[in-house]
Motif scaffolding. Structure first.
Motif, PDB file in Angstrom:
ATOM      1  N   ILE A  32     111.377  54.297 -44.121  1.00 26.82           N
ATOM      2  CA  ILE A  32     110.830  55.136 -42.834  1.00 26.82           C
ATOM      3  C   ILE A  32     110.564  53.921 -42.357  1.00 26.82           C
ATOM      4  CG2 ILE A  32     108.941  56.492 -41.722  1.00 26.82           C
ATOM      5  CD1 ILE A  32     109.688  58.076 -44.867  1.00 26.82           C
ATOM      6  N   VAL A  33     109.581  53.118 -42.785  1.00 28.10           N
ATOM      7  CA  VAL A  33     108.814  51.750 -41.827  1.00 28.10           C
ATOM      8  C   VAL A  33     110.390  51.204 -41.214  1.00 28.10           C
ATOM      9  CG1 VAL A  33     108.201  49.927 -41.635  1.00 28.10           C
ATOM     10  CG2 VAL A  33     106.616  51.193 -42.755  1.00 28.10           C
ATOM     11  N   THR A  34     111.867  50.475 -41.776  1.00 26.35           N
ATOM     12  CA  THR A  34     112.622  50.921 -40.990  1.00 26.35           C
ATOM     13  C   THR A  34     112.918  51.373 -39.540  1.00 26.35           C
ATOM     14  OG1 THR A  34     113.078  49.156 -43.281  1.00 26.35           O
ATOM     15  CG2 THR A  34     114.695  49.344 -41.435  1.00 26.35           C
ATOM     16  N   GLN A  35     113.327  52.471 -40.326  1.00 26.29           N
ATOM     17  CA  GLN A  35     113.913  53.284 -39.128  1.00 26.29           C
ATOM     18  C   GLN A  35     112.873  53.236 -38.384  1.00 26.29           C
ATOM     19  OE1 GLN A  35     114.028  57.636 -41.270  1.00 26.29           O
ATOM     20  NE2 GLN A  35     116.042  57.685 -41.701  1.00 26.29           N
ATOM     21  N   LYS A  36     111.792  53.445 -38.073  1.00 25.51           N
ATOM     22  CA  LYS A  36     110.475  53.024 -37.273  1.00 25.51           C
ATOM     23  C   LYS A  36     110.755  52.008 -35.604  1.00 25.51           C
ATOM     24  CE  LYS A  36     108.846  57.625 -38.119  1.00 25.51           C
ATOM     25  NZ  LYS A  36     109.518  58.186 -37.009  1.00 25.51           N
ATOM     26  N   ARG A  37     111.469  51.116 -36.699  1.00 26.11           N
ATOM     27  CA  ARG A  37     111.318  49.803 -36.680  1.00 26.11           C
ATOM     28  C   ARG A  37     112.610  49.466 -35.764  1.00 26.11           C
ATOM     29  NH1 ARG A  37     110.370  46.168 -33.396  1.00 26.11           N
ATOM     30  NH2 ARG A  37     110.234  43.559 -33.973  1.00 26.11           N
ATOM     31  N   LEU A  38     113.304  50.382 -35.065  1.00 28.57           N
ATOM     32  CA  LEU A  38     114.538  50.758 -34.404  1.00 28.57           C
ATOM     33  C   LEU A  38     113.889  50.986 -32.938  1.00 28.57           C
ATOM     34  CD1 LEU A  38     117.434  52.631 -36.101  1.00 28.57           C
ATOM     35  CD2 LEU A  38     116.924  50.421 -35.607  1.00 28.57           C
ATOM     36  N   LYS A  39     112.738  51.844 -32.510  1.00 22.64           N
ATOM     37  CA  LYS A  39     112.240  51.579 -31.588  1.00 22.64           C
ATOM     38  C   LYS A  39     110.845  51.247 -31.736  1.00 22.64           C
ATOM     39  CE  LYS A  39     114.414  56.345 -31.418  1.00 22.64           C
ATOM     40  NZ  LYS A  39     114.617  58.320 -30.982  1.00 22.64           N
ATOM     41  N   ALA A  40     109.645  50.933 -32.784  1.00 22.76           N
ATOM     42  CA  ALA A  40     108.853  50.399 -32.412  1.00 22.76           C
ATOM     43  C   ALA A  40     109.024  49.509 -31.697  1.00 22.76           C
ATOM     44  CB  ALA A  40     108.517  50.557 -33.378  1.00 22.76           C
ATOM     45  N   PRO A  41     107.977  48.547 -30.906  1.00 26.33           N
ATOM     46  CA  PRO A  41     107.791  47.348 -30.162  1.00 26.33           C
ATOM     47  C   PRO A  41     107.514  46.074 -31.471  1.00 26.33           C
ATOM     48  CG  PRO A  41     105.560  48.456 -29.983  1.00 26.33           C
ATOM     49  CD  PRO A  41     107.101  49.422 -30.231  1.00 26.33           C
ATOM     50  N   SER A  42     106.626  46.635 -32.538  1.00 23.44           N
ATOM     51  CA  SER A  42     106.075  45.531 -33.666  1.00 23.44           C
ATOM     52  C   SER A  42     107.056  45.864 -34.876  1.00 23.44           C
ATOM     53  CB  SER A  42     105.248  44.865 -33.334  1.00 23.44           C
ATOM     54  OG  SER A  42     104.139  45.986 -33.436  1.00 23.44           O
ATOM     55  N   ILE A  43     107.049  45.437 -35.807  1.00 22.90           N
ATOM     56  CA  ILE A  43     106.619  45.930 -37.160  1.00 22.90           C
ATOM     57  C   ILE A  43     105.026  46.411 -37.735  1.00 22.90           C
ATOM     58  CG2 ILE A  43     105.540  44.000 -38.312  1.00 22.90           C
ATOM     59  CD1 ILE A  43     108.305  46.612 -40.346  1.00 22.90           C
ATOM     60  N   GLU A  44     104.295  45.879 -37.623  1.00 22.95           N
ATOM     61  CA  GLU A  44     102.866  46.739 -37.404  1.00 22.95           C
ATOM     62  C   GLU A  44     103.233  48.478 -36.600  1.00 22.95           C
ATOM     63  OE1 GLU A  44     101.830  43.513 -34.504  1.00 22.95           O
ATOM     64  OE2 GLU A  44     102.919  43.775 -36.554  1.00 22.95           O
ATOM     65  N   ALA A  45     103.648  47.750 -35.455  1.00 24.36           N
ATOM     66  CA  ALA A  45     104.001  49.634 -34.811  1.00 24.36           C
ATOM     67  C   ALA A  45     104.367  50.610 -35.666  1.00 24.36           C
ATOM     68  CB  ALA A  45     103.996  49.439 -33.529  1.00 24.36           C
ATOM     69  N   ALA A  46     105.891  50.147 -35.789  1.00 29.16           N
ATOM     70  CA  ALA A  46     107.038  50.783 -36.914  1.00 29.16           C
ATOM     71  C   ALA A  46     105.992  51.343 -38.220  1.00 29.16           C
ATOM     72  CB  ALA A  46     107.840  49.630 -37.776  1.00 29.16           C
ATOM     73  N   LEU A  47     104.889  50.363 -38.629  1.00 29.66           N
ATOM     74  CA  LEU A  47     104.074  51.171 -39.655  1.00 29.66           C
ATOM     75  C   LEU A  47     103.168  52.713 -39.508  1.00 29.66           C
ATOM     76  CD1 LEU A  47     102.965  50.662 -42.374  1.00 29.66           C
ATOM     77  CD2 LEU A  47     101.610  49.560 -41.807  1.00 29.66           C
ATOM     78  N   CYS A  48     102.659  52.180 -38.418  1.00 33.22           N
ATOM     79  CA  CYS A  48     101.421  52.990 -37.444  1.00 33.22           C
ATOM     80  C   CYS A  48     102.402  54.065 -37.292  1.00 33.22           C
ATOM     81  CB  CYS A  48     101.115  52.376 -36.443  1.00 33.22           C
ATOM     82  SG  CYS A  48      99.614  53.750 -36.451  1.00 33.22           S
ATOM     83  N   ASP A  75      88.782  49.232 -44.238  1.00 32.30           N
ATOM     84  CA  ASP A  75      88.529  51.054 -44.362  1.00 32.30           C
ATOM     85  C   ASP A  75      90.010  51.556 -44.368  1.00 32.30           C
ATOM     86  OD1 ASP A  75      85.910  50.104 -43.239  1.00 32.30           O
ATOM     87  OD2 ASP A  75      86.689  49.772 -41.539  1.00 32.30           O
ATOM     88  N   PRO A  76      89.579  53.167 -44.403  1.00 28.68           N
ATOM     89  CA  PRO A  76      90.486  53.855 -44.899  1.00 28.68           C
ATOM     90  C   PRO A  76      91.870  54.661 -43.568  1.00 28.68           C
ATOM     91  CG  PRO A  76      89.020  55.039 -45.927  1.00 28.68           C
ATOM     92  CD  PRO A  76      88.263  53.431 -45.487  1.00 28.68           C
ATOM     93  N   GLY A  77      93.228  53.972 -43.518  1.00 24.57           N
ATOM     94  CA  GLY A  77      93.807  53.902 -42.486  1.00 24.57           C
ATOM     95  C   GLY A  77      93.924  53.560 -41.536  1.00 24.57           C
ATOM     96  N   GLU A  78      93.521  52.311 -42.344  1.00 25.44           N
ATOM     97  CA  GLU A  78      93.473  50.813 -41.685  1.00 25.44           C
ATOM     98  C   GLU A  78      94.444  50.133 -41.475  1.00 25.44           C
ATOM     99  OE1 GLU A  78      90.398  47.166 -40.013  1.00 25.44           O
ATOM    100  OE2 GLU A  78      90.269  48.489 -41.904  1.00 25.44           O
ATOM    101  N   ILE A  79      94.787  49.270 -40.220  1.00 26.71           N
ATOM    102  CA  ILE A  79      96.447  48.218 -40.507  1.00 26.71           C
ATOM    103  C   ILE A  79      95.923  46.835 -39.998  1.00 26.71           C
ATOM    104  CG2 ILE A  79      98.641  47.833 -39.810  1.00 26.71           C
ATOM    105  CD1 ILE A  79      99.017  50.600 -39.561  1.00 26.71           C
ATOM    106  N   ARG A 103      92.884  50.498 -36.031  1.00 25.21           N
ATOM    107  CA  ARG A 103      92.572  51.420 -36.000  1.00 25.21           C
ATOM    108  C   ARG A 103      93.330  53.055 -36.048  1.00 25.21           C
ATOM    109  NH1 ARG A 103      88.232  49.471 -38.709  1.00 25.21           N
ATOM    110  NH2 ARG A 103      87.177  51.817 -38.754  1.00 25.21           N
ATOM    111  N   GLU A 104      94.355  53.051 -35.743  1.00 26.73           N
ATOM    112  CA  GLU A 104      94.671  54.590 -35.063  1.00 26.73           C
ATOM    113  C   GLU A 104      94.321  55.762 -36.574  1.00 26.73           C
ATOM    114  OE1 GLU A 104      96.871  51.557 -32.545  1.00 26.73           O
ATOM    115  OE2 GLU A 104      96.688  51.652 -34.653  1.00 26.73           O
TER     116      GLU A 104
END
Length: 474
Positions: free
Chosen positions: A142-158, A221-225, A237-238
């Protein structure tokens, strides 16, 4: 049957190549109690990944010679595993590695996705081909799929976190970054610290930071990257505050090491308090309080202090037996409990004992321990459990997957005491658990059935292994 440990994750980032693999090894060594089926380390040497993974304990898998051959690197992630989804063996060793046109990734996971089956079905129908039966690979896809459109790896994880349900504490490494993430409920612990010479480390427990000389900074924190790199630490912290905090209370009762601090609470202190509460709620007229090594010892000390009954050592654990030791065959008629534990006859003979343990699952192990103490001459045995009775399966990483195997679902405490041969039995009441954690933001679903997330339709631990077998047999 006993409750099995969780997985442990560890990651390290340094400004310059500084033996990241060795730092990761020692960090994982401090987390060995969380998983003894398999282990693995991936080290990043200027964007080139080198890895080693196998079934077994760290000392068996990583010899000094092998560590010496690994690149020094400035980043590494590592994992010790006890499987809660997917089978055991080398195939499901972590970290999971991905080579993709958007870049490389190595991912470690502690927890369990409660919607793993639904996500895997969707991914397979869209053409994904899985090489493991672990839900960690689902996260990686799922992270790899999101990385196709996300500007960064952390954005893909988010973005991926929008689809993940259940428990996951992650250590993720790309070619340039080390990333840590904790699910919005905070089911599983994750913390980070600063290395003496510069750099950072993330770990499932603070004891692993101490092992490499890192200064503990705080829990995620819970939910934190968190993203670690040359610019320092960046917090995203989204997903924070979107769900109620639900740390697994069994981290305090059993999983975590006593010298760890989890979400600001000393594990040793929590177990002492559990013993004190047991003494208040279930007093006993006895001569000696003893604990079942290792996690029952702190609670036994707490029971002793609160009750005034002397504390002593009545059971010795063979510390040289890991999960890989050869199990006795039926023809040998050997009891595994006898291999792992022995009673100190001089300490228990003729004594009325309070025996403190962390849990009862089926009751078989408890019965054998009580039997050992009876054979050693104990006159009375009053069993006290520093957790409530297990009444429900867990879908967030603890290896409790069926009500039919839980003795508390079929028998009262009095009946259970008779079955296992104890003179009395007392459990810690579920309503006092917030006193151990210092908050009511804990998950107690395995005790009271109050699940924070929807319950999956197929709850079998080996569901993906079964599916693979069905496909092969067609």
């Amino acid at each position: 049957m006993s409750i099995h440990e969780e997985c442990g994750v560890f990651g390290v980032w340094t400004p310059e190549p500084a033996g990241a693999a060795e730092l990761c090894y020692y960090g994982l060594f401090a987390l060995q109690h969380r998983g003894q089926e398999s282990c693995g380390i991936v080290v990043n040497d200027d964007g080139v990944f080198a890895s080693h993974k196998d079934a077994g304990l760290l000392g068996e898998v990583f010899t000094p010679e092998l560590l010496g051959r690994m690149p020094r690197g400035n980043m590494a992630v590592g994992h010790v595993r006890y499987g809660t989804t997917g089978g055991s063996g080398r195939r499901n060793c972590q970290p999971i590695e991905v080579n993709h046109q958007k870049g490389k990734m190595a991912l470690c996971h502690n927890g369990n996705l409660s919607n793993a089956a639904r996500l895997r079905d969707r991914l397979e129908l869209s053409g994904a081909i899985f090489h493991t039966t672990s839900d960690t690979e689902i996260i990686a896809y799922i992270v790899t799929q999101k990385r196709l459109k996300a500007p960064s790896i952390e954005a893909a994880l988010c973005a991926a976190m929008e689809e993940l349900e259940g428990a996951y504490s992650l250590a993720l490494m790309s070619a340039q970054k080390l990333i840590a993430a904790r699910d919005p409920y905070g089911f599983r612990p994750l913390c980070y610290g600063e290395l003496p010479g510069g750099g950072y480390a993330v770990a499932s427990e603070s004891c692993a930071l101490s092992a490499i000389g890192a200064k503990f900074l705080r829990d995620l924190d819970p939910g934190e990257i968190l993203v670690f790199g040359p610019e320092g630490v960046a917090s995203h912290r989204e997903h924070c505050g979107k769900k109620p905090r639900r740390l697994c209370v069994f981290e305090y009762i059993y999983f975590a090491r006593p010298d760890s601090v989890v979400d600001g609470v000393s594990v040793h202190g929590a177990r002492l308090r559990a013993g004190e509460l047991l003494a208040e709620r279930h007093p006993a007229d006895a001569d000696l309080v003893i604990g079942v090594p290792d996690s029952g010892l702190d609670a036994a000390l707490g029971f002793s202090r609160a009750s005034g009954i002397p504390y002593g050592i009545g059971l010795i654990k063979n510390k040289y037996i890991g999960r890989t030791f050869i199990s006795p065959t039926q023809s040998q008629r050997l009891d595994q409990v006898r291999i792992k534990l022995s009673a100190i006859e001089a300490a228990v003979r003729g004594k009325r004992l309070v025996l403190v343990d962390d849990s009862i699952v089926r009751g078989t192990t408890s019965g054998r321990i009580v039997g050992l103490l009876r054979e050693a001459g104990a006159r009375e045995i009053h069993l006290r459990i520093s957790a409530p009775p297990f009444m429900n399966p867990c879908y967030y990483g603890t290896d409790i997957d069926s009500r039919e195997h839980l003795i508390a679902c079929k028998h009262t405490a009095e009946e259970t005491a008779r079955i296992i041969g104890a003179d009395s039995l007392g459990y810690l009441p579920v309503e006092v658990l917030p006193e151990l954690a210092g908050t009511d933001g804990i998950c107690t679903a395995c005790f009271d059935g109050r699940y924070p997330t929807p319950i999956p339709a197929d709850t079998r631990k080996d569901r993906f292994e079964r599916r693979l077998s069905e496909v092969i047999s067609r």
